[in-house]
Design a protein around this motif. Structure first.
Motif, PDB file in Angstrom:
ATOM      1  N   PRO A  64       0.793  -1.228   0.000  1.00 30.50           N
ATOM      2  CA  PRO A  64       0.000   0.000   0.000  1.00 30.50           C
ATOM      3  C   PRO A  64       0.825   1.278   0.000  1.00 30.50           C
ATOM      4  CG  PRO A  64      -0.079  -1.037   2.145  1.00 30.50           C
ATOM      5  CD  PRO A  64       0.609  -2.002   1.242  1.00 30.50           C
ATOM      6  N   GLU A  65       2.046   1.240   0.549  1.00 24.28           N
ATOM      7  CA  GLU A  65       2.835   2.467   0.674  1.00 24.28           C
ATOM      8  C   GLU A  65       4.204   2.289   0.049  1.00 24.28           C
ATOM      9  OE1 GLU A  65       3.841   5.777   0.597  1.00 24.28           O
ATOM     10  OE2 GLU A  65       1.994   5.706   1.781  1.00 24.28           O
ATOM     11  N   ARG A  76       8.029   9.711   8.710  1.00 29.40           N
ATOM     12  CA  ARG A  76       7.220   9.261   7.568  1.00 29.40           C
ATOM     13  C   ARG A  76       7.623   7.833   7.186  1.00 29.40           C
ATOM     14  NH1 ARG A  76       5.263  13.884   4.593  1.00 29.40           N
ATOM     15  NH2 ARG A  76       4.618  12.483   2.905  1.00 29.40           N
ATOM     16  N   GLU A  79       6.052   5.386   9.680  1.00 29.18           N
ATOM     17  CA  GLU A  79       4.626   5.173   9.431  1.00 29.18           C
ATOM     18  C   GLU A  79       4.405   4.260   8.225  1.00 29.18           C
ATOM     19  OE1 GLU A  79       2.993   9.053   8.967  1.00 29.18           O
ATOM     20  OE2 GLU A  79       3.319   9.619  11.069  1.00 29.18           O
ATOM     21  N   ALA A  80       5.200   4.436   7.186  1.00 28.66           N
ATOM     22  CA  ALA A  80       5.066   3.591   6.001  1.00 28.66           C
ATOM     23  C   ALA A  80       5.426   2.140   6.304  1.00 28.66           C
ATOM     24  CB  ALA A  80       5.955   4.130   4.876  1.00 28.66           C
ATOM     25  N   ALA A  82       5.171   0.661   9.177  1.00 29.20           N
ATOM     26  CA  ALA A  82       4.095   0.110  10.002  1.00 29.20           C
ATOM     27  C   ALA A  82       2.883  -0.255   9.152  1.00 29.20           C
ATOM     28  CB  ALA A  82       3.707   1.110  11.088  1.00 29.20           C
ATOM     29  N   ARG A  83       2.497   0.618   8.243  1.00 23.78           N
ATOM     30  CA  ARG A  83       1.327   0.349   7.396  1.00 23.78           C
ATOM     31  C   ARG A  83       1.575  -0.866   6.505  1.00 23.78           C
ATOM     32  NH1 ARG A  83      -1.131   4.094   2.547  1.00 23.78           N
ATOM     33  NH2 ARG A  83      -3.006   2.860   2.174  1.00 23.78           N
ATOM     34  N   ASN A  84       2.748  -0.922   5.894  1.00 22.41           N
ATOM     35  CA  ASN A  84       3.062  -2.068   5.039  1.00 22.41           C
ATOM     36  C   ASN A  84       3.119  -3.363   5.847  1.00 22.41           C
ATOM     37  OD1 ASN A  84       3.194  -0.707   2.581  1.00 22.41           O
ATOM     38  ND2 ASN A  84       5.357  -0.193   2.825  1.00 22.41           N
ATOM     39  N   SER A  85       3.632  -3.296   7.058  1.00 27.82           N
ATOM     40  CA  SER A  85       3.722  -4.496   7.895  1.00 27.82           C
ATOM     41  C   SER A  85       2.339  -5.049   8.218  1.00 27.82           C
ATOM     42  CB  SER A  85       4.486  -4.171   9.190  1.00 27.82           C
ATOM     43  OG  SER A  85       5.816  -3.780   8.920  1.00 27.82           O
ATOM     44  N   VAL A  86       1.403  -4.153   8.543  1.00 27.48           N
ATOM     45  CA  VAL A  86       0.026  -4.594   8.829  1.00 27.48           C
ATOM     46  C   VAL A  86      -0.578  -5.259   7.599  1.00 27.48           C
ATOM     47  CG1 VAL A  86      -2.309  -3.773   9.317  1.00 27.48           C
ATOM     48  CG2 VAL A  86      -0.376  -2.909  10.657  1.00 27.48           C
ATOM     49  N   PHE A  87      -0.384  -4.650   6.440  1.00 27.52           N
ATOM     50  CA  PHE A  87      -0.963  -5.200   5.209  1.00 27.52           C
ATOM     51  C   PHE A  87      -0.363  -6.561   4.879  1.00 27.52           C
ATOM     52  CE2 PHE A  87      -1.212  -5.520   0.534  1.00 27.52           C
ATOM     53  CZ  PHE A  87      -2.582  -5.408   0.371  1.00 27.52           C
ATOM     54  N   GLN A  90      -2.035  -9.103   6.944  1.00 29.21           N
ATOM     55  CA  GLN A  90      -3.415  -9.335   6.518  1.00 29.21           C
ATOM     56  C   GLN A  90      -3.502 -10.283   5.325  1.00 29.21           C
ATOM     57  OE1 GLN A  90      -4.657  -5.297   5.748  1.00 29.21           O
ATOM     58  NE2 GLN A  90      -5.627  -5.061   7.756  1.00 29.21           N
TER      59      GLN A  90
END
Length: 288
Positions: A64-65, A76, A79-80, A82-87, A90
């Protein structure tokens, strides 16, 4: 299901933004009817689950990022990551290839500085991918400030990370438009290829004479999916020697998929034209 003659690699395609591809139930039914083996999706975990439930393998999904992974601001980048790790968590039960382009958020920065920030970010993402037996697959689209498009930066990145979770998406169309020998590139990097795009490039030699390669034309109309002296095509209508590339991949032990990425001005447009382009590309690759 559809596969290549050389290597027996399953053939699928990348989902695009066309209206007819948005209804996933109808879209996956069309893909199954025409024996496509797999599909590549955008950064949508719900779409991944839907396609898998429909009985189609997800060959790759976009992270996603991308751009904030290569940013001068450490916050920044955090945050990227963290977001990629969650995705990744999933999707990891259903897909192992996470697609991206190494596009920096600040393309005007010094390339070496962006490279160092890229290495820092993806070094920190590797443990999440490794834990799930997943990997990034990097496409070499030469967008603004992009890295890992040429042998120079691909080699440096892969050697620096030295992780099975760092791999390449082999898309010869970008290499051809840049003047990089796609078969020589593949011979060097075949062991690092985790995913393949079925897309080609035609070199327009008359236009190269007329316009050169450094400036846009003054009077000619712009071309979709191309520039003055080149254009993206479906496999078989460009310069690529596909059978030889499949032989190299087979010899290197590649076990992945080939997803057609439809970016061709002769076929992109209506539903009927796009379906025709996908089926023509599929038939060509089946014969390679």
């Amino acid at each position: 299901m559809s596969h290549t003659r050389t290597g027996g690699f399953p053939i699928g395609f990348r989902r695009a933004s066309s209206d007819w591809q948005q209804n996933l139930t109808q879209f996956t039914a069309w893909a199954r009817t025409h024996n496509f083996s797999c599909m590549e999706l955008g950064p949508d975990a719900a779409a991944v689950r839907h396609v898998v439930a429909a009985g189609i393998e997800v060959a790759a999904v976009d992270l996603p990022e991308w751009q904030d992974m290569i940013h001068s601001d450490p916050g920044r980048r955090n945050e990227a990551i963290a977001r990629n790790s969650v995705f990744i968590r999933q999707c990891a039960d259903h897909v192992k290839n996470f697609f991206l382009v190494m596009l920096p958020r600040e393309p005007q920065r010094d390339r070496k500085e962006n490279f160092d920030d890229m290495v820092e970010s993806y070094t920190r993402l590797m443990p999440v991918l490794e834990f799930h037996g997943a990997r990034i697959v990097i496409e070499g689209w030469p967008g603004p400030g992009a890295l890992c498009c040429t042998p120079e930066t691909c080699r440096a990145f892969l050697e620096t990370l030295d992780s099975p979770a760092a791999a390449l998406n082999y898309d010869p169309s970008h290499l051809i438009r840049m003047g990089i020998d796609p078969l020589r590139f593949l011979r060097e990097f075949a062991g690092h290829v985790g995913h393949v795009h079925g897309k080609d490039t035609e070199l327009l030699t008359e236009n190269l004479y007329e316009f050169g390669c450094e400036q846009p034309p003054t009077f000619a109309q712009p071309m979709r999916f191309g520039a003055a002296h080149w254009r993206y095509t479906i496999p078989g209508q460009g310069q690529m020697r596909w059978t030889e590339s499949l032989r190299i991949l087979q010899s290197a032990g590649y076990r992945g998929r080939i997803c057609i990425e439809l970016e061709d001005d002769n076929f992109n447009g209506s539903k009927e034209e796009e379906q025709e382009g996908l089926l023509l590309a599929q038939r060509y690759l089946e014969g390679c």
